[in-house]
Structures are given as C-alpha cells and as structure tokens.
Scaffold this active site. Sequence first.
Site, PDB file in Angstrom:
ATOM      1  N   LYS A  72     -13.563   0.001   4.976  1.00  0.00           N
ATOM      2  CA  LYS A  72     -14.099  -0.884   3.947  1.00  0.00           C
ATOM      3  C   LYS A  72     -15.253  -1.738   4.464  1.00  0.00           C
ATOM      4  CE  LYS A  72     -10.641   0.435   1.275  1.00  0.00           C
ATOM      5  NZ  LYS A  72      -9.730   1.127   2.177  1.00  0.00           N
ATOM      6  N   TRP A  91       0.860  -1.196   0.000  1.00  0.00           N
ATOM      7  CA  TRP A  91       0.000   0.000   0.000  1.00  0.00           C
ATOM      8  C   TRP A  91       0.892   1.240   0.000  1.00  0.00           C
ATOM      9  CZ3 TRP A  91      -1.591   2.849   4.827  1.00  0.00           C
ATOM     10  CH2 TRP A  91      -2.559   3.821   4.553  1.00  0.00           C
ATOM     11  N   ASP A 128      -1.548  -5.241   9.267  1.00  0.00           N
ATOM     12  CA  ASP A 128      -2.465  -4.220   8.771  1.00  0.00           C
ATOM     13  C   ASP A 128      -3.714  -4.952   8.300  1.00  0.00           C
ATOM     14  OD1 ASP A 128      -3.809  -2.117   7.646  1.00  0.00           O
ATOM     15  OD2 ASP A 128      -2.183  -1.482   6.326  1.00  0.00           O
TER      16      ASP A 128
END
Length: 408
Positions: free
Chosen positions: A251, A133, A215
């Site tokens: 999300k 990311w 993460d």
Amino acid sequence: MSWFSGVQQGPPIEVFALTKQFTEDSFPQKVNLGVGAYRSDEGKPWVLPVVRIAEKALANDDSLNKEYLPVLGLEIFSSLSTKMLLGEDSPALTQNKAFGVQCLSGTGALRVGAEFLARKLEKTVFYFSKPTWGNHRLVFLSAGFQDAREYRYWNGETRGLDIDGFLEDLNNAPEGAVIILHACAHNPTGCDPTQEQWKQIASVIKDKKLFPFFDSAYQGFASGDLDKDAWAVRYFVTQGFELFCAQSYAKNFGLYNERTGNLSVVMNNPSEVPAVKSQITLTVRGMYSNPPSHGARIVSHVLSNKELYNQWRDNIKTMSSRIIEMRKRLREELERLGTPGSWNHITDQIGMFSYTGLNEAQSEHMVKKHHIYMLKSGRISMCGLTPSNVEYVAKSINETLSTLPSKY
C-alpha cells in the site's frame, strides 16, 4: 483411476470474485469498492512517481545482477524497514535486540512468523479481531497453529471499538497465546484504538503473558505520518515486549504485485538473536528458499536517499489525503440526502477501508441493483470512491437503506 477425483470445489475468495464480476459488468456507472488497492481521482491504478524514479535508476545500474539473494533477503532492505517501523533511536536497535527478515509482502511475513512460532516455540493458540482481514485465520492455521480464537473488536451498535469486550477476551486468553494486532488502519473496520486504549491493551497482554504479533500494512498510508502510524508498535517496544511485526509495502509504496515485505523481530536478549535468525533461515529455506529482489531494491533505493525519501513521504501524503477527502465527501453526500442513520463513523475511521454498517442483504442489494461492488460484510474500499462517483454511491446507499431498512 484419478488421484484427484475426491477433491471438492473450494469456495471462491470473495474479494477476487467481486473483481471478476466487476470486470465483466458492462454497466457504465459500475463502481468497484471491493479491492484494497489505491486509485487516483480518475479511478486508475497509480504508480508512485518516486517508484518510477527508483526503477529507472536501478535499470541503469550495471553493477546489479540476477544472483540469488540470501535466504533472509536483502540486508539493507530489512534493516531500513525495521528502522522505519521502530524509529531510528529505538533502544531495540541500538542494543541489537531487533532485526528484520525480507518476506513475500505482509502475508509472507505473517506466514514466516507464524510458522516459526508454531514449529519452534510450539505455539498452538492464536487470537484475531472480530472482524479481521480475511486471510489471518487461513495463514496461521496453514502455518501449524491449531486453535483459532476471536477477540471482540467491533461494536455494531456504536459503530466503534468494543474496548471492554476486547480487554475481557484478552484477559481470558491462555498464557502464551499469540495475539494478532493491527498496527494502524484496522482492516476491515478502519477503527483504531486510541493511545490510551493501546496502553490498556498492552497492560493486559503483559499481565497475561501473551505474545503480540502486529500486522502493519499501512504505515504512512493511514495518516500520512510514518511515526504516528507506528505509535502502537513503538509503545509496546518501550514496555519491554518481545514481538513480531509483519510489514507490507503493497500500500504505502504501491508495490502490490512485487510482494515486498519485512518481518521485524524484537527480542529482549541480544545473545539469543543468532539462534532465532538461524531457525527463521531454515523456516524460509523450506518454504521458498529466498525472496525476489526487485521490490526490495526499490524500497532500499528510496529509503537510503534523503531526497527520494522526502519525495516518498509526499507521495504517501497525497494518497492518505485523497482518502480522507473521499471520506468527507461521502459523509456530506449521505447527510445531504438525509440517509437513515448517523454517518460520523465514515470520517472517524481511518485508512483504506470503511465499515459502512450495511448488513449482508443491503450489501448484496448494492451489488445487484446499483452495480456497486462491495463485500457482504459492508466493508468498502475508500480508494474506489472518486469525485465523479461519490454522489452516485451515496444515492445508492440511501436508496438501499430506504428499500431494505434495518435497525440502525
């Protein structure tokens, strides 16, 4: 004089620049495959029905006020978040070896955790996957880490995980280095280790005395199963690891702009928890003092109500199922057109993103010629695909690979 005359123009952040380009584009068939946000079959943002229910209930609760939250946030929120991650019967919870800290989404959780590790444990070296990311490197360096290193992850030839390179790089890491790991739905590749590979990774991290920092941006969103998506973190806990895990509700709750997240901390010695909490409190105090309440109250309201919790699980199944269906449709269209290369990786991958295999020139061609906005790396957001545009996207990929062939 001007104090600011020496400030140079910074480079644009690619994904936000793409969104701006897309918005300003008048082409009728334009498609945005850059932004990492869920879209409905109509290509519209979707507020989860369960979130609407929770917000109405909170708005009608006159007992709530606008007082500051504690520095570490809403305790019921962080407690329920950590329980969701580790599992209700986790020994780490029953033995009081784990706790949560409400943070500003997953990014804030990464930053709080990284700053604690750099300032209080004097960590200097961190590793992230190649690729990862786009914000991992900046967050950790901004938090005080000094040495950013990569471990091999993506194999462009096989379009899969380079497990040998991954393990070799971990084996060569200095003792005490912090290793950023994607809990599930790896961003940007969509390629996750198998359970057996996770066991190999854990073994090396343990042998080399490295610190795992997970993460977890997609728990439940990736597969539709909260437990399955938390498997890697839970396995590490069963192996006796002390670890951090940044959790995001952007999300899986669709709370993108509420900045709702949690830092789960797992330790081996319960007697050390108060001291660590006190230092994280000072870390947060020096950053933003305390977090906002609205998103945390929404999540807490849902997770603490059995009926709403079950509704939410249905909502995340709706989202994950649509993405899985779009993967299937895109692969079918590409294969129907006889597009150069094999396309099984589209359906083998999981989660919001797919690493298509398109190179930088091909990706830029997709933007300029076809008005399909995607990152230069070839990453696309599967959420931007809909039943009405998937055929156009597949035809555009086919044209691009025919016009700009590469070793595939």
